[in-house]
Design a protein around this motif. Structure first.
Motif, PDB file in Angstrom:
ATOM      1  N   ASN A 358       0.822  -1.209   0.000  1.00 28.40           N
ATOM      2  CA  ASN A 358       0.000   0.000   0.000  1.00 28.40           C
ATOM      3  C   ASN A 358       0.857   1.260   0.000  1.00 28.40           C
ATOM      4  N   CYS A 359       1.834   1.304  -0.907  1.00 26.25           N
ATOM      5  CA  CYS A 359       2.687   2.484  -1.065  1.00 26.25           C
ATOM      6  C   CYS A 359       2.457   3.076  -2.451  1.00 26.25           C
ATOM      7  N   HIS A 360       2.529   4.406  -2.558  1.00 32.07           N
ATOM      8  CA  HIS A 360       2.104   5.058  -3.790  1.00 32.07           C
ATOM      9  C   HIS A 360       3.013   6.238  -4.112  1.00 32.07           C
ATOM     10  N   GLY A 361       3.346   6.368  -5.406  1.00 31.11           N
ATOM     11  CA  GLY A 361       4.194   7.460  -5.843  1.00 31.11           C
ATOM     12  C   GLY A 361       3.599   8.185  -7.028  1.00 31.11           C
ATOM     13  N   ASP A 362       3.602   9.515  -6.986  1.00 31.13           N
ATOM     14  CA  ASP A 362       3.229  10.312  -8.154  1.00 31.13           C
ATOM     15  C   ASP A 362       4.435  11.138  -8.574  1.00 31.13           C
ATOM     16  N   GLY A 363       4.409  11.607  -9.838  1.00 32.56           N
ATOM     17  CA  GLY A 363       5.611  12.215 -10.386  1.00 32.56           C
ATOM     18  C   GLY A 363       6.735  11.204 -10.392  1.00 32.56           C
ATOM     19  N   ASP A 364       6.438  10.014 -10.967  1.00 34.14           N
ATOM     20  CA  ASP A 364       7.254   8.823 -10.708  1.00 34.14           C
ATOM     21  C   ASP A 364       8.130   8.410 -11.874  1.00 34.14           C
ATOM     22  N   GLU A 365       8.497   9.343 -12.759  1.00 34.12           N
ATOM     23  CA  GLU A 365       9.242   8.919 -13.947  1.00 34.12           C
ATOM     24  C   GLU A 365      10.623   8.372 -13.636  1.00 34.12           C
ATOM     25  N   HIS A 366      11.150   8.624 -12.444  1.00 33.50           N
ATOM     26  CA  HIS A 366      12.465   8.095 -12.074  1.00 33.50           C
ATOM     27  C   HIS A 366      12.375   6.711 -11.428  1.00 33.50           C
ATOM     28  N   GLY A 367      11.167   6.212 -11.223  1.00 35.84           N
ATOM     29  CA  GLY A 367      11.018   4.855 -10.698  1.00 35.84           C
ATOM     30  C   GLY A 367      10.663   4.831  -9.233  1.00 35.84           C
ATOM     31  N   THR A 368       9.426   4.456  -8.925  1.00 36.44           N
ATOM     32  CA  THR A 368       8.980   4.455  -7.532  1.00 36.44           C
ATOM     33  C   THR A 368       9.531   3.263  -6.766  1.00 36.44           C
ATOM     34  N   PHE A 369       9.533   2.096  -7.397  1.00 34.72           N
ATOM     35  CA  PHE A 369       9.973   0.871  -6.724  1.00 34.72           C
ATOM     36  C   PHE A 369      11.087   0.236  -7.553  1.00 34.72           C
ATOM     37  N   VAL A 370      12.245   0.008  -6.926  1.00 38.41           N
ATOM     38  CA  VAL A 370      13.380  -0.522  -7.670  1.00 38.41           C
ATOM     39  C   VAL A 370      14.147  -1.528  -6.819  1.00 38.41           C
ATOM     40  N   THR A 371      14.878  -2.386  -7.492  1.00 43.67           N
ATOM     41  CA  THR A 371      15.964  -3.125  -6.863  1.00 43.67           C
ATOM     42  C   THR A 371      17.199  -2.913  -7.735  1.00 43.67           C
ATOM     43  N   HIS A 372      18.363  -2.961  -7.104  1.00 37.02           N
ATOM     44  CA  HIS A 372      19.599  -2.719  -7.849  1.00 37.02           C
ATOM     45  C   HIS A 372      20.084  -3.942  -8.605  1.00 37.02           C
ATOM     46  N   GLY A 373      19.655  -5.126  -8.203  1.00 34.42           N
ATOM     47  CA  GLY A 373      20.111  -6.333  -8.871  1.00 34.42           C
ATOM     48  C   GLY A 373      21.305  -6.988  -8.218  1.00 34.42           C
ATOM     49  N   GLN A 374      21.553  -6.697  -6.938  1.00 36.84           N
ATOM     50  CA  GLN A 374      22.647  -7.383  -6.243  1.00 36.84           C
ATOM     51  C   GLN A 374      22.092  -8.622  -5.538  1.00 36.84           C
ATOM     52  N   TYR A 375      21.535  -9.520  -6.353  1.00 41.23           N
ATOM     53  CA  TYR A 375      21.073 -10.822  -5.888  1.00 41.23           C
ATOM     54  C   TYR A 375      19.985 -10.705  -4.811  1.00 41.23           C
ATOM     55  N   GLU A 376      19.045  -9.783  -5.039  1.00 40.89           N
ATOM     56  CA  GLU A 376      17.866  -9.753  -4.173  1.00 40.89           C
ATOM     57  C   GLU A 376      17.049 -11.024  -4.393  1.00 40.89           C
ATOM     58  N   HIS A 377      16.288 -11.406  -3.379  1.00 33.90           N
ATOM     59  CA  HIS A 377      15.429 -12.579  -3.558  1.00 33.90           C
ATOM     60  C   HIS A 377      14.267 -12.546  -2.572  1.00 33.90           C
ATOM     61  N   ASP A 378      13.174 -13.172  -2.981  1.00 35.42           N
ATOM     62  CA  ASP A 378      11.991 -13.337  -2.137  1.00 35.42           C
ATOM     63  C   ASP A 378      11.499 -12.000  -1.580  1.00 35.42           C
TER      64      ASP A 378
END
Length: 681
Positions: A358-378
């Motif tokens: 239940n999180c929300h972002g406006d003016g979100d062209e830079h990306g509201t939800f991200v992961t960097h890709g350093q082996y995130e999981h689950d």
């Protein structure tokens, strides 16, 4: 007998003869009687602590002993004469935190801080009660240091370290880790475990870097921790362990934070947690921050909730303008948060077993939800809105993530095209938004992707940057509108993709130029007016049930290809190529299997199949062809065959069929009708 004095200065001037051990004195105000700084003090003749301006006061005559404030574990800035933002509150904060009997510090007014406080205090709560925190005039921060927050709760290394070269694989989903000597570990202790960098990988590419707790000493070389390892680590790699004394249960809540300055040196942000356990950030509303509002590294078991960020001062430089970032974190929950015109609402780097809800972002062209890709999981995202991007920060991190789940989401883009394995996407709706490049698009890695009940207003595209998954690529109950001429794949996708009960709208010159096969069951493919057919280079195209309208398939692969149209599929209308199924010049061998289908051409010029280049094998049975024509070159079946048998043909122009031969049969066994069909109105 209790004495009373009007203010602090009067307290400090009490004569020596009235300073008796334990004697209580009521101070009627800090600066003057009746102001908010009233408090109860007692005399301690043995105390020699320095006067801190609030909880400890030295007598004016310099005599032995101190006046000590009487409290019940709850501190207030008023006791230090801080009634608003005109006086800096830094000394009051540090004095309260230095008292181990204090468990909560409350604000009763707006405050101003001009220092950046590094704290290792546990079992404390900073409650600002909804008042504002200002940072005008704050001291400069070190360059490029996102951990230089106003409030920094940071645990410490305990000085014990150990490194082991693995003699066996560290198995995925195992919580038992190999160590050099388990006698150095004890149940309940916290350690960091960091694997050596991936050989030949990015400069920070590691599958393991977490703060974890010892739960069992298994044997002399194995310890059980409270973490199921998310990635297999091969024999020969090393894991370094470091004992940590973490900050525990230090909470910050109910703050309205106003940043000051707009550079990495002059800018400010409220909160950092490092080596922290069970530390929560609640109801922090921030404006004009530079680095993340809540920055975490090596944290576990935490909640960040009801926090908001509006208009940070910088959003382009990496790391700036975040609501919260978690690096190497576990078991976190981010919920009920919001951003406006920020960079990221939530960022996971090397983190696992966390949820965003239940999180929300406006003016979100830079990306509201991200992961960097350093082996995130689950990781799980539920009921949110805003642009999503997973594992896309470049090879420096490894570009890898596994078992990401996104449900009930609305956003302008969905980007998951690098080495993201076994992603699950449900009830996600991606819309086109002016000013955001590639908005309305879903990009996913075809490595165990599962999509259900999703939609994209502009396009869906498949990549294959990894092939780690054992589960199939499945897309069901989805709606995709396609941009003209765009490819359905952006890389050489090797694995197959299955679509169930999906709608594809606006097909026009789109293509699949990858080896993988496409399987459609009960799907609907609708072309735009006068649209070009779908160009197909994959090994196979299977279409069962469903409908293809005003579109078609043009085989253009150089290798062997197979087309299956069956199980009640309905083909209708026409297209720019005037052919439903065709081959392109220089294409390879094609195998055509048409059965239990209906093909209805909109006009006499539209061919049900146009096999004029390449060569192949063709069977059609149990199908109905209405209107239009057939177009087959005389040598198309050289080395192949044609069996057109058991079909119903109604007003079809058969003049384009080749002459029958030992390997070509299309005359006998078909019901050929010359009258036009009667349609029910």
């Amino acid at each position: 007998m209790m004495y009373s004095v009007p203010d602090v200065n009067s307290l400090k001037r009490i004569p020596e003869e009235h300073r008796k051990q334990g004697a209580p004195v009521w101070v009627g105000g800090y600066y003057k009687e009746g102001d908010p700084g009233a408090k109860l003090m007692r005399w301690d003749e043995e105390c020699s602590a320095p006067d801190n301006g609030g909880t400890v006061h030295a007598p004016e005559d310099g005599g032995k002993g101190r006046w000590i404030m009487v409290h019940q574990g709850v501190g207030n800035y008023r006791c230090f004469g801080v009634f608003g933002s005109e006086h800096a509150a830094d000394e009051a904060l540090e004095a309260w935190l230095a008292d181990p009997t204090v468990y909560r510090i409350e604000a009763s007014s707006d405050l101003r801080f001009v220092k950046r406080h590094r704290l290792d205090r546990s079992h404390i709560e900073l409650d600002f009660n909804g008042f504002a925190v200002y940072t005008d005039g704050i001291e400069d921060a070190p360059p490029n240091d996102p951990f230089s927050a106003v409030f920094q709760f940071r645990g410490k290394a305990a000085g014990v370290e150990q490194t082991v070269i693995l003699t066996e694989d560290a198995a995925e989903m195992s919580e038992v880790f190999e160590v050099g000597d388990s006698s150095a570990f004890a149940i309940g202790e916290w350690w960091t475990a960091q694997v050596s960098k991936v050989e030949g990988g990015g400069v920070t590419e590691r599958e393991l870097d977490k703060l974890i707790m010892v739960t069992e000493i298994v044997d002399a070389r194995h310890v059980r921790f409270n973490y199921k390892n998310g990635w297999r680590i091969e024999t020969g790699r090393s894991i370094s362990y470091r004992k940590i004394t973490p900050v525990v249960r230090a909470h910050v809540k109910n703050m309205v934070f106003h940043g000051a300055g707009n550079t990495d040196i002059t800018g400010s942000h409220p909160l950092v947690y490092e080596y922290a356990v069970d530390c929560n950030a609640i109801a922090i509303e921030a404006f004009r921050t530079f680095w993340p509002v809540v920055m975490r590294r090596h944290c576990t078991h935490f909640v960040t909730e009801r926090c908001r960020l509006t208009n940070p001062t910088e959003v382009v430089i990496g790391g700036t303008g975040y609501m919260t970032q978690q690096i190497y974190c576990l078991y976190g929950h981010v919920r009920d948060c919001q951003t406006s015109n920020a960079r990221h609402l939530n960022d996971f780097t090397g983190s696992a077993y966390c949820q965003v809800e239940n999180c929300h972002g406006d003016g979100d062209e830079h990306g509201t939800f991200v992961t960097h890709g350093q082996y995130e999981h689950d990781l799980a995202f539920t009921g949110n809105s805003g642009l999503l991007s997973f594992g896309n920060s470049g090879p420096i991190w490894g570009e890898s993530a596994k078992r990401i789940t996104v449900k009930k989401h609305v956003g302008s883009r969905f980007i998951s095209f690098r080495k993201v394995t076994d992603i699950t996407v449900e009830d996600v709706h991606i819309f086109e938004q002016e000013g955001i490049p590639d908005s309305g698009s879903i990009w996913v890695n075809a490595d165990g992707v599962q999509m259900k009940n999703c939609s994209a207003e502009k396009t869906v595209a498949f990549f294959q940057a990894a092939s780690r998954s054992e589960r199939p690529n499945v897309v069901e109950n989805c709606l995709f509108k396609l941009a003209k001429g765009r490819s359905l794949n952006r890389e050489q996708v090797i694995r197959d993709i299955a679509f169930y009960n999906c709608d594809f709208l606006g097909l026009d010159g789109n293509d699949w130029n990858a080896p993988g096969s496409l399987y459609f069951r009960d799907c609907r493919l609708h072309g735009a007016a006068d649209a070009a057919p779908l160009r197909m280079e994959g090994r196979g195209f299977s279409f069962q049930g469903g409908e293809m309208k005003n579109t078609g398939i043009l085989l253009c692969g150089s290798g062997d290809q197979r087309v299956e149209i069956r199980s009640g599929a309905r083909i209708s209308g026409t297209n720019h190529a005037k052919s439903f199924f065709a081959t392109e010049k220089e294409c390879g061998r094609a195998e055509w299997r048409l059965s239990d289908m209906v093909s209805q051409a909109a006009d006499a010029e539209t061919a049900h199949f146009s096999l004029t280049s390449g060569y192949g094998e063709f069977t059609a049975s149990g199908s109905t062809f209405e209107g239009g024509k057939y177009a087959v070159s005389g040598d198309y079946f050289g080395g192949g065959y044609m069996l057109h048998h058991g079909n119903v043909e109604r007003t079809v122009d058969r003049s384009g069929l080749p002459q029958e031969s030992a390997s070509v049969r299309h005359e006998q066994g078909n019901l050929i009708l010359r009258e036009k069909p009667v349609r029910c109105e």
